[in-house]
Design a protein around this motif. Sequence first.
Motif, short mmCIF file in Angstrom:
data_model
loop_
_atom_site.label_atom_id
_atom_site.label_comp_id
_atom_site.label_asym_id
_atom_site.label_seq_id
_atom_site.Cartn_x
_atom_site.Cartn_y
_atom_site.Cartn_z
N SER A 1 0.83 -1.20 0.00
CA SER A 1 0.00 0.00 0.00
C SER A 1 0.87 1.25 0.00
O SER A 1 0.52 2.26 -0.64
CB SER A 1 -0.92 0.02 1.22
OG SER A 1 -1.76 -1.10 1.19
N GLN B 1 -7.57 0.01 -0.61
CA GLN B 1 -7.74 -1.15 0.27
C GLN B 1 -8.91 -0.90 1.23
O GLN B 1 -9.66 -1.82 1.56
CB GLN B 1 -6.45 -1.38 1.07
CG GLN B 1 -6.40 -2.73 1.74
CD GLN B 1 -5.01 -3.06 2.27
OE1 GLN B 1 -4.12 -2.22 2.29
NE2 GLN B 1 -4.82 -4.30 2.67
N ASP C 1 -5.56 -2.03 -4.89
CA ASP C 1 -5.03 -2.55 -3.64
C ASP C 1 -6.02 -3.57 -3.10
O ASP C 1 -7.11 -3.21 -2.65
CB ASP C 1 -4.85 -1.39 -2.65
CG ASP C 1 -3.84 -1.72 -1.56
OD1 ASP C 1 -3.49 -2.90 -1.43
OD2 ASP C 1 -3.42 -0.78 -0.85
MG LIG Z 1 -2.01 -2.66 2.16
#
Ligand SMILES: [Mg+2]
Lengths: 284, 301
Positions: free
Chosen positions: A75, A119, A195
């Motif tokens: 990330s 994410q 992500d």
């Molecule tokens: Mg991550």
Amino acid sequence: MAATRTSRRASARTREPASEGMAKRLAPRRDVPVVELRGVSKVYDGGSVGLEQAWMRIARGEFVFLVGPTGCGKSTTLKLLLKEMEPSEGEVLISGSDVSRIPRRKVPYLRRNIGVVFQDYKLLPNRTIYANVAYSLEVIGEGRASIRRKVPEILRLVGLSTKLHSYPDELSGGEQQRVSIARAFVNHPPLLLADEPTGNLDPETSIGIMQLIYRINRAGTTVIVATHDRDMVDKMRRRVIELQDGRVIRDQLSGLYRPDESTREFGIRLRGESPGAGLEGRPS
Amino acid sequence: MRIGFFVKEAFRALKRSAAPSLAATLTILLTALVLGVFIPIVQATTGTANEVRGRVVVDAYVKPDASGTQIEELRQALIATPNVANVEYISKEKALAREKERNADAYQLLGSNPLPDAFRITPADPDGSEALVASLSSPADEKSADTARAGPLGAIDEVRNREEETEKILSATGLVKLLTAGLAALLVFASIALIANTIRLSIFARRREVEVMRLVGATNWFIRWPFVIEGVVVGLMGGAAAIGLLYLAKVVFVDPLSHRFALLAAPETIHFPLLVALLMGACIAVSALGSGLTLRRFLRV
Ligand SMILES: [Mg+2]
Ligand SMILES: Nc1ncnc2c1ncn2[C@@H]1O[C@H](COP(=O)(O)OP(=O)(O)OP(=O)(O)O)[C@@H](O)[C@H]1O
């Protein structure tokens, strides 16, 4: 179902010149990588290390999986590409230009060329699903008619056509993730960062989503997918960049999620016979 | 199309965050009320003060032995003197009649008229009355009698500034003015701080939203316009409510009483339409600027 998929594919193909035009804006020359990390380190304020001396080059039109255990810096990499934060060291280049040299004023224009599946989804909480996806088109000044056409289309593609007017908190995690995907795809950006796009999805829907990403990639978009989805990585056989503790430890064309592990080795690891490689190495 | 989108966004946000919007509207309303009450009061006291200053006069008493031509020459000379706005001739008969009117008993006792003929001079600038007195009377005091008496001003016996009494009125209204202005400034300052805080809270509640907008490529102004329009709407509502209340107060309380209190009827009191325009402008500017500027901190993503 098959029929609609084919027509979808056809429509993706007809839009190809447009997205290639956008791709050209990001990548004026074929030999310049769309994404390049030169010795990038990122140390967070608290002192935790996000990336350490990471190097990578991703050419235009590539499809790359970014894999590695949780906390390895996937990330962090994507956030640096989006200029959500600045690297502590090294250079992050998008289409050959250093993102830390992009003035604050121009940052929105960089981001419009990068579709991101976050994410944590990052949906606008007080807007309907439809409005959430429409927002990223409104931002680039897309006409109302074209918004009315594109938004339901992309939401149908991710299987949410019945939830157009629901709010994010009325959706399951997987459904929110699909909204996030729809928003990232809707304006066919030349670079797509995803992500964990399949993190909360059942295998069937995951395949649908990967199909979508694949199709987007075929239309000329460079795609980077950070994932723990071992199945997906192994089946797709694309380029794999593996990170560990912020370092690139593997960069392999058509790689596997974990290439060098036999069933016997995995059995040893499962029984805890090899110290230091416990649950941490497994997807959460 | 863009403007339509921004306006729609602003109203969507207003509807959604009704409580903070209401709080902001009420704060604006209070500020506008404070301003709406204090501006006329300050204006009125200033007006009264000006009126009193307008009454500052200089009396030039004519020598009892002056002839009619001398008096006429004196009048011409006075009119030609700098800082003289108006010259009124008051003959001793007229002066006596006036004084009798005021204090009949005292003058009844006098057999003859003790008052001199006089010129009542209104200075153009009340603050210059002192100098005027000096310029009219100085030849009599210092220079030799002959040269001074040669001109038409020679017919002047004595010059007196009638300012002494007005001085007191002026200082009293000055104090009132200072106090009200200070109080108003304080209240307005408090209200502005309150508005800024309300806006900051409402934006703080939406900072995640702003952050996401930034991440999907919205420019600062694309994010800011709806907030600014929201501020304008809040200002408009608060200002309109305040003006409605002020108008009600004016019609119900002030207008019926105005003939009884000189202060309320003071000619210099601000016109109501002008006050309305001023208040509306202030409300809208404060809340639009407030939301636009407060947003700056959250646009750094
Ligand atoms: Mg991550
Ligand atoms: N905002 C932050 N402040 C401080 N430390 C952070 C922050 N974000 C991430 N980190 C740290 O940086 C390291 C890398 O985090 P990152 O989010 O990149 O991991 P990741 O590879 O995406 O993991 P996951 O697979 O769980 O999503 C972690 O050790 C994490 O604790």
